[in-house]
Write an enzyme that holds these catalytic residues in place. Structure first.
Site: not given
Length: 676
Positions: A113, A115, A117, A315, A409, A412, A434
């Site tokens: 089918e 697709k 949008d 897609k 990080c 932190c 954190c």
């Protein structure tokens, strides 16, 4: 006098309904637009003066109803799952290979089918009349948009009675769209009126369906194609293509470019044809949906936690645009994983302005040699997520800066660890305190699909974490009005409303609670499946991996993540605090009904014991699992059936004591014959 007016109203209702169907569905009008409008105007006048002659399915309902203050919500009888994606022929062939392996048979036939949008909706008909329309929502719960959908002229308000009896219950699923010509005209009108334009037809359709005033929706050129069914009573079909044909006969618009009876090679051939056809269609499509045609085979294949195994979306190649990377930053996710993100010079891709694109991890950056300052090709993968495809090396000037992941990080400042994940590596912050992780976890915990606490938006959560007023989930339920009122932009009234919203949220379904905890690999549908199997939180916390994997739709990754989460003492302490100090009460919205085709084994926990004569226990297990059952080795009060062969042993006596239903081999065989 009244009898004559009543007959005239009935005549107009019948003729207008037929003319609308011929125009919007059959594309074969018999009268002009002016004649139709004159008839409709006359009917509106009659119904306004004689409201007793108005009916729920009258064409006048298409002009809109009084505005709503808010949308109600409704749970889908059968979840509206999303689809897995394929991006090349190899992905589609792999999809076919998996199906052949699971079913242990060749020659699978598919339906392909376009697709669309657009926006997925579900339409509910009782005894042939449209009684409710909902959005897909999160797949489990949608917003009720009945009055808005009634304004779509291609949606039948009453089903056509042709070759078969109208079912007592029919849930139809479809995609609401706006055609390209109608979209252009809509935007032209908005420009003339000094209004902002819509970015693309899908956004316009979504915005139109979510109008609280359906009279506004009625002015938007919405259309629909139906593609599937939810719960159905008094109507049966053996294949998906047969179901679509029945939908057409009932008065629904079905896309004319659907192809049935395709081999997997035929599917790939049709994809090429559809790709060529794409630009000439009056509406947007972004790929092709491939479905196993046979309904019984669909049921045997079943579903994963988020998607069916019997369908996939192939897609179209995404639109590519070139732009420059201005910078690369690092974001800390809810589970501590660091993700590098490219900051781009803004570019319009498929009607959407893109200024960021994920770079996933350090391995990908090194493999593609992506540098700050590079010109790159960007796509919206699956027309949704922006992604950097490649560097345009010919446009390098020599001053581009190589990117290095930080050692600490960025939030932190604790040292990062590098963790191997499948064939790649990710950087993680393992500091549980954190703030970046805590903020994300709290936002998820209080989000609409979790505890749904109104007033706890991003900025308030940030403040609460930064002020150390929230250091765990449990602290959400211990917030005090006086302390909240002292926060920036938080007056007494706002603080009062927030505390009231928190108090209201303290009664929470088990499904939402499991989702709110943010366990890895455990989204909304996985949380739903787990809460349907177990009646209480304690049962989930006590479940081992085998128990969880036995749930139809729960895979080993989710099962392991759930077990690990509930084996962590810190997590258990927080949950205890949520319930004992926070006062949270858990309810279970576990549905009692079985699937609409009355499969007695679907989502049931079954134990096999003794020797079977007509099949091995392993064969019986495979058949039952295909019907959605969860097979476990241990018997408990949660067991639904004990299937007992010869010499069943101690489990037989235990099942009797617990009051568990026992099936002998003859009963099992008879029940299986009626469902296979």
């Amino acid at each position: 006098m009244n009898d004559a007016i009543k007959k005239e109203a009935q005549r107009l209702q019948k003729e207008l309904t037929e003319h609308s169907h011929r125009y919007h569905v059959m594309d074969d009008p018999l009268i002009s637009d002016i004649e139709y409008d004159d008839m409709l105007k006359k009917l509106i006048e009659i119904e306004e003066n004689f409201p007793q002659f108005s009916t729920p399915d009258s064409p006048t309902k298409r002009v809109g109803a009084p505005p709503l203050s808010a949308f109600n919500q409704a749970i889908h009888s059968i979840p509206m799952l999303s689809l897995d994606n394929a991006f090349n022929n190899e992905d589609v062939l792999d999809f076919n290979t998996r199906i052949v392996k699971i079913l242990n048979r060749e020659n699978i036939f598919y339906v392909a089918e376009p697709k669309l949008d657009g926006v997925a909706v579900e339409l509910k008909y009782e005894n042939g009349t449209l009684v409710q329309a909902t959005t897909r929502g999160d797949g489990i719960t949608g917003e009720v948009i009945t009055e808005n959908v009634k304004t779509i002229r291609s949606v039948p308000l009453k089903l056509h009675r042709e070759k078969f009896k109208v079912p007592s219950l029919l849930e139809v699923r479809g995609e609401v769209i706006i055609t390209k010509p109608d979209f252009d005209l809509l935007n032209k009108t908005r420009i003339d009126n000094g209004e902002s334009v819509f970015a693309n037809p899908r956004n316009a359709a979504a915005g139109s369906l979510r109008q609280l005033d359906s009279k506004i929706t009625a002015k938007r050129p919405l259309d629909i194609f139906v593609y599937g069914a939810g719960e159905v009573k008094d109507l049966s079909f053996k294949s998906h293509s047969q179901m679509l044909n029945m939908m057409k006969q009932l008065g629904f618009p079905v896309n004319p470019h659907i192809k049935a009876g395709l081999s997997i090679e035929g599917v790939l051939t049709f994809y090429k044809k559809l790709e060529v056809l794409r630009d000439s269609l009056a509406y947007e499509i972004d790929g092709m949906v491939i479905k196993v045609d046979d309904i019984l085979l669909q049921r045997q294949l079943g579903e994963k936690s988020k998607s069916p195994r019997w369908a996939i979306a192939y897609k179209f190649p995404a639109i590519r645009k070139s732009t420059r990377i201005k910078d690369i930053i690092v974001q800390v996710g809810r589970t501590g994983t660091l993700t590098p993100v490219a900051i781009l010079e803004s570019i319009n891709i498929g009607g959407v302005m893109v200024s960021r694109a994920t770079l996933h991890n350090e391995d990908l950056i090194k493999k593609k040699d992506i540098r700050i300052g590079d010109m790159v090709l960007v796509i919206r993968a699956g027309d949704v997520i922006p992604k950097v495809v490649k560097v345009i090396e010919s446009k390098r000037k020599g001053n581009e800066i190589p990117f290095e992941m930080p050692l600490h990080c960025p939030v932190c400042h604790s040292r990062l660890v590098k963790v191997k994940l499948d064939i790649t590596h990710v950087h993680k912050c393992i500091n549980t305190s954190c703030q970046a992780q805590l903020k994300e976890r709290i936002r998820h915990f209080v989000s609409k699909k979790a505890f749904d606490i109104e007033g706890l938006g991003k900025k308030i959560v940030d403040q609460l974490v930064e002020e150390k007023m929230i250091q765990s989930f449990a602290d959400v339920f211990l917030l005090e009005k006086e302390k909240l009122a002292k926060l920036d932009r938080m007056a007494q009234k706002s603080a009062f409303n927030l505390v009231r919203a928190i108090e209201k949220s303290k009664t929470c379904s088990l499904r939402r609670f499991i989702y709110a905890l943010g366990i890895d690999h455990t989204g909304e549908n996985a949380a739903k499946l787990i809460s349907e199997r177990f009646s209480a939180l304690k049962d989930i916390m006590d479940a081992d991996k085998e128990n969880l994997v036995s749930i139809h739709g729960i895979g080993p990754e989710t099962a392991s993540a759930v077990c690990q989460f509930f084996s962590n003492m810190e997590n258990l302490n927080i949950i205890s605090k949520i319930i004992n100090e926070g006062g949270v009460k858990l309810t279970n919205d576990k549905p009692s009904r079985v699937e609409s085709w009355d499969n007695p084994f679907n989502k049931r926990r079954i134990v096999l014991t003794g020797t079977l004569l007509t099949m091995t226990r392993s064969e019986a297990k495979k058949i039952l699992e295909k019907l959605g059952a969860g097979i476990t080795s241990s018997l408990s009060s949660k067991t639904d059936f004990l299937i007992a062969g010869n010499k069943p042993g101690s489990k037989f006596a235990k099942a009797k004591k617990l009051g568990i239903q026992i099936l002998d081999e003859k009963s099992l065989t008879a029940m299986l014959k009626s469902h296979l």
